[in-house]
Scaffold this motif. Structure first.
Motif, PDB file in Angstrom:
ATOM      1  N   ILE A 128     -12.434  10.922 -41.506  1.00 29.46           N
ATOM      2  CA  ILE A 128     -12.623  12.237 -42.109  1.00 29.46           C
ATOM      3  C   ILE A 128     -11.325  12.696 -42.772  1.00 29.46           C
ATOM      4  N   HIS A 145     -11.354   6.219 -45.924  1.00 27.81           N
ATOM      5  CA  HIS A 145     -11.335   7.666 -45.716  1.00 27.81           C
ATOM      6  C   HIS A 145     -12.306   8.367 -46.664  1.00 27.81           C
ATOM      7  N   GLU A 146     -12.832   9.491 -46.232  1.00 27.21           N
ATOM      8  CA  GLU A 146     -13.774  10.249 -47.046  1.00 27.21           C
ATOM      9  C   GLU A 146     -13.039  11.010 -48.149  1.00 27.21           C
ATOM     10  N   CYS A 149     -16.213  10.398 -51.256  1.00 31.77           N
ATOM     11  CA  CYS A 149     -17.565  10.765 -50.819  1.00 31.77           C
ATOM     12  C   CYS A 149     -17.554  11.040 -49.327  1.00 31.77           C
ATOM     13  N   THR A 150     -18.513  11.841 -48.879  1.00 35.89           N
ATOM     14  CA  THR A 150     -18.648  12.184 -47.467  1.00 35.89           C
ATOM     15  C   THR A 150     -19.898  11.532 -46.888  1.00 35.89           C
ATOM     16  N   GLU A 152     -22.392  13.098 -45.717  1.00 32.98           N
ATOM     17  CA  GLU A 152     -23.544  13.818 -46.264  1.00 32.98           C
ATOM     18  C   GLU A 152     -23.877  13.333 -47.677  1.00 32.98           C
ATOM     19  N   ASP A 153     -22.865  13.039 -48.491  1.00 31.71           N
ATOM     20  CA  ASP A 153     -23.110  12.503 -49.829  1.00 31.71           C
ATOM     21  C   ASP A 153     -23.932  11.217 -49.755  1.00 31.71           C
ATOM     22  N   ARG A 176     -18.721   9.534 -34.450  1.00 30.81           N
ATOM     23  CA  ARG A 176     -19.407  10.453 -35.365  1.00 30.81           C
ATOM     24  C   ARG A 176     -20.931  10.372 -35.225  1.00 30.81           C
TER      25      ARG A 176
END
Length: 245
Positions: A128, A145-146, A149-150, A152-153, A176
């Protein structure tokens, strides 16, 4: 088929159908997580699959070697990685089965039609934010690493591009897991199957493989754990037999 190798690139044997992959160890090389995801995902003959954030194309290559998928598409935001993936596809004579697109997975619907895939896979960045990163622009940082994009993406894009009843498969980190299940459920990718991966039998799990079905009913099967190593540098029989590593 011969292919041009650029500076610092190398050819690695995938030990599957004679396939090889172009990698640059100075940038980023695939790991066990990608191999395990390719073994976990279920692909019916003739199915259309999309790999999000494909990197140098390891998952499309392994899925092509392990399954009878009809066509495999992949999207990668970093042009250098996408170029390596395309050259690996040509090297292995898979141009009729695999397409590599350079683009942002958050905008994948610009390249692919909604509800057009039977299966979507992703080995996303696990960490994160950018805490402790000295250079967030490097390929290794972007892969881990986000930054671009995450979680959720990834899930939102998969939900948009999957056919009703289609499957989303991802490898991630157990720390997570609660967040993963919540986000998948929010986008109606109902978690259906999960497997925890342990480096050694007496250690905590360090990977989770999870599958969700678009619009599926609530009911998840937790499969028996997968142990990677019997002892240091010695794979268990299951890794060798089931995953062909």
């Amino acid at each position: 088929m011969d292919v041009e190798l650029r500076e610092n690139e190398r050819l690695d044997d995938l030990q599957r159908n004679g396939y090889r992959i172009i990698q640059n160890p100075d940038k980023f090389c695939f790991g066990m997580d990608a191999v395990l995801l390719s073994g976990f995902v279920r692909v019916k003959p003739g199915a259309c699959l999309l790999d999000l954030g494909t990197g140098t194309g390891i998952i499309p290559l392994l899925v092509a070697g392990k399954t009878k998928a009809g066509h495999i598409s992949a999207i990668e935001v970093q042009e250098e990685s996408a170029d390596m993936a395309r050259r690996s596809v040509r090297l292995n004579g898979l141009g009729d089965r695999i397409d590599i697109v350079t683009g942002d997975l958050r905008e994948a619907d610009k390249f692919f039609d909604a509800a057009s895939f039977d299966v979507v896979t992703c080995n996303p960045p696990y960490m994160i934010g950018q805490h402790g990163l000295k250079n967030p622009e490097t390929p290794k940082a972007i892969a881990r690493h986000e930054i671009l994009c995450t979680l959720e993406d990834v899930v939102r894009t998969a939900a948009k591009l999957l056919k009703p009843g289609g499957y989303f498969c991802m490898v991630h980190r157990p720390f997570r897991l609660a967040e993963i299940i919540n986000v998948m459920t929010e986008y109606r990718l109902e978690p259906k199957r999960m497997k925890l991966v342990y480096p050694f039998v007496d250690k905590e799990p360090n990977m989770v493989l999870i599958e969700g079905s678009r619009g599926g009913r609530p009911r998840m099967t937790v499969e028996k754990p997968l142990i990677v190593f019997r002892e240091p540098n010695v794979y268990t029989d299951e890794i060798r037999d089931v995953y062909g590593y």
